[in-house]
Design a protein around this motif. Structure first.
Motif, short mmCIF file in Angstrom:
data_model
loop_
_atom_site.label_atom_id
_atom_site.label_comp_id
_atom_site.label_asym_id
_atom_site.label_seq_id
_atom_site.Cartn_x
_atom_site.Cartn_y
_atom_site.Cartn_z
N THR A 160 0.59 -1.16 -0.18
CA THR A 160 -0.50 0.06 0.41
C THR A 160 0.58 1.70 -0.50
OG1 THR A 160 -1.76 -1.73 1.77
CG2 THR A 160 -2.06 1.50 1.49
N LYS A 161 2.14 1.07 0.73
CA LYS A 161 2.78 2.27 0.39
C LYS A 161 3.66 2.52 -0.46
CE LYS A 161 7.50 2.07 1.47
NZ LYS A 161 8.60 1.26 1.99
N LEU A 183 -0.44 -7.58 -4.14
CA LEU A 183 -1.77 -7.93 -2.99
C LEU A 183 -2.35 -9.75 -3.59
CD1 LEU A 183 -3.72 -4.42 -3.98
CD2 LEU A 183 -2.26 -5.09 -2.05
#
Length: 399
Positions: free
Chosen positions: A270-271, A303
């Motif tokens: 996500t970062k 992911l």
């Protein structure tokens, strides 16, 4: 009790969300600052030197202020085997990352770093002989495809930048694995470990910096001709970059210490999405729609990999739980001693003659070792042949 546990879980969740938000913000801003700095001041080793120095300078006072406990002495053999290699990896990963950001856009460098799951799978297979499910292997395909598409369509492609980003990614993957292992084995506070690694990394990097950048500062005429304002700006960017890296290290190490490797991988993915997005908006490096598509495919692959690994671990838990229940049920049945016709039971509620004829049950997954221990002798499971312990065993099996 239930309400207290719910409250504690809620506080932990809020803490993790807050830490991740701070981590994402500092990382995005720090990457933009690093790119601006290296565009004007192409000395990645100097930037890395400032980063490891910042850890040494800032972390000591903060640990005293937060009263971080001292760690127990670490054996010299373990220190050389685990801590020193981690410090070498820290400075090498830092230098490689800054060379990649210097040579290629931030968005592309972080797209290449999205290949970390690939190297994690390979390293886990080589080091720990860990096998993956077919689902996990298939989840790596979008990562490979996305990085290949992003590489082929990258308008600012540079081979040195690509190799440096791959080197940093491999080193970071190793650091994540062994940092968690060191924290667990030594019981050291994560900030103490970070401080030790920072000091050792500075020591290792100093001679390299003197030979590579320090000598150039004294000999290159182009640097001596720069105006004073240039050096003020560069110094300000260096200090800011070092502080951002220091803050990011504290938050990242804190996140590593309180979440599982899977959760950390999801947060890291996500970062990376945010870093790529922020860099594209602020730095405005030229990209094509196909290039952006490749970046997105790579991140989606990360992911998917995290989800596949989660499913694999859940299946492993199920397969190890069922045999444990079966074995413990057998042990429980043997402990129904009062129903056995092998003579009168003792006052304690069990028949010693029957107990001596019991087979040895051993279950590593349950932690119970049913050796026929003599009274007063404790086995690895804590079993001492008393009715109270037999009751605890039944309670454990019921749960």
């Amino acid at each position: 009790m239930v309400d207290r546990e719910k409250t504690e879980l809620y506080r932990q969740a809020v803490r993790i969300v807050f830490l991740c938000s701070v981590w994402f913000t500092i990382s995005s801003g720090g990457n933009v600052i690093n790119k601006l700095l290296l565009n004007e001041f192409p000395y990645p080793i100097t930037v890395s030197m400032m980063h490891v120095l910042s850890v040494c300078l800032y972390l000591g006072p903060i640990m005293r202020m937060w009263r971080v406990p001292l760690h127990k002495p670490v054996a010299s053999s373990y220190y050389m085997k685990m801590i020193v290699p981690l410090a070498v990896g820290k400075f090498w990963a830092s230098v490689s990352a800054h060379v990649s950001i210097w040579k290629v856009p931030v968005s592309y460098a972080h797209t290449v770093k999205a290949t970390m799951p690939i190297f994690t799978v390979i390293l886990a297979r080589l080091i720990t002989k860990e096998k993956q499910t077919t689902k996990v292997y298939f989840s790596l395909m979008p990562i490979v495809l996305g990085v290949l598409v992003a590489t082929v369509t990258e308008l600012s492609f540079d081979l040195i930048g690509l190799l440096s980003a791959l080197s940093a990614t491999i080193t970071f993957a190793l650091q994540n694995i062994f940092s968690k292992k060191a924290l667990k084995e030594t019981g050291m506070h994560h900030l103490r470990l970070l401080h030790v690694l920072g000091k050792l990394a500075t020591l290792f990097l100093l001679p390299i910096w003197i030979l590579m950048d320090g000598s150039r500062f004294l000999t290159e005429e182009s640097l001596s001709d720069k105006e004073q304002w240039f050096w003020v700006r560069i110094l300000g960017l260096l200090v800011t970059s070092g502080f951002c890296n220091f803050a990011q290290n504290i938050v990242a190490f804190t996140v590593i210490s309180i979440v599982s490797p899977l959760s950390y991988s999801v947060a890291n993915a996500t970062k990376r999405i945010l870093v790529i997005t922020v860099s594209l908006i602020t730095l405005k490096n030229p990209v094509t729609s196909t290039n952006v598509l490749g970046m997105l495919v790579a991140i989606v692959g990360v992911l998917a990999y995290n989800k596949a690994k989660y499913d694999q671990r859940q299946e492993e838990k199920k397969t190890t739980l069922l045999p444990t229940i079966h074995k413990n049920t057998l042990v429980h049945n043997h402990f129904q001693l009062e129903s056995q016709p092998n003579g009168p039971t003792s006052a304690s509620g069990y028949n010693p003659a029957y107990l001596n004829n019991l087979p040895n049950f051993s279950s590593s997954s349950s932690g119970f070792t049913g050796n026929r221990s003599t009274p007063g002798t404790t086995s690895t499971s804590g079993y001492v042949g008393s009715p109270s312990v037999m009751s605890q065993t039944r309670t454990y099996m019921d749960v």
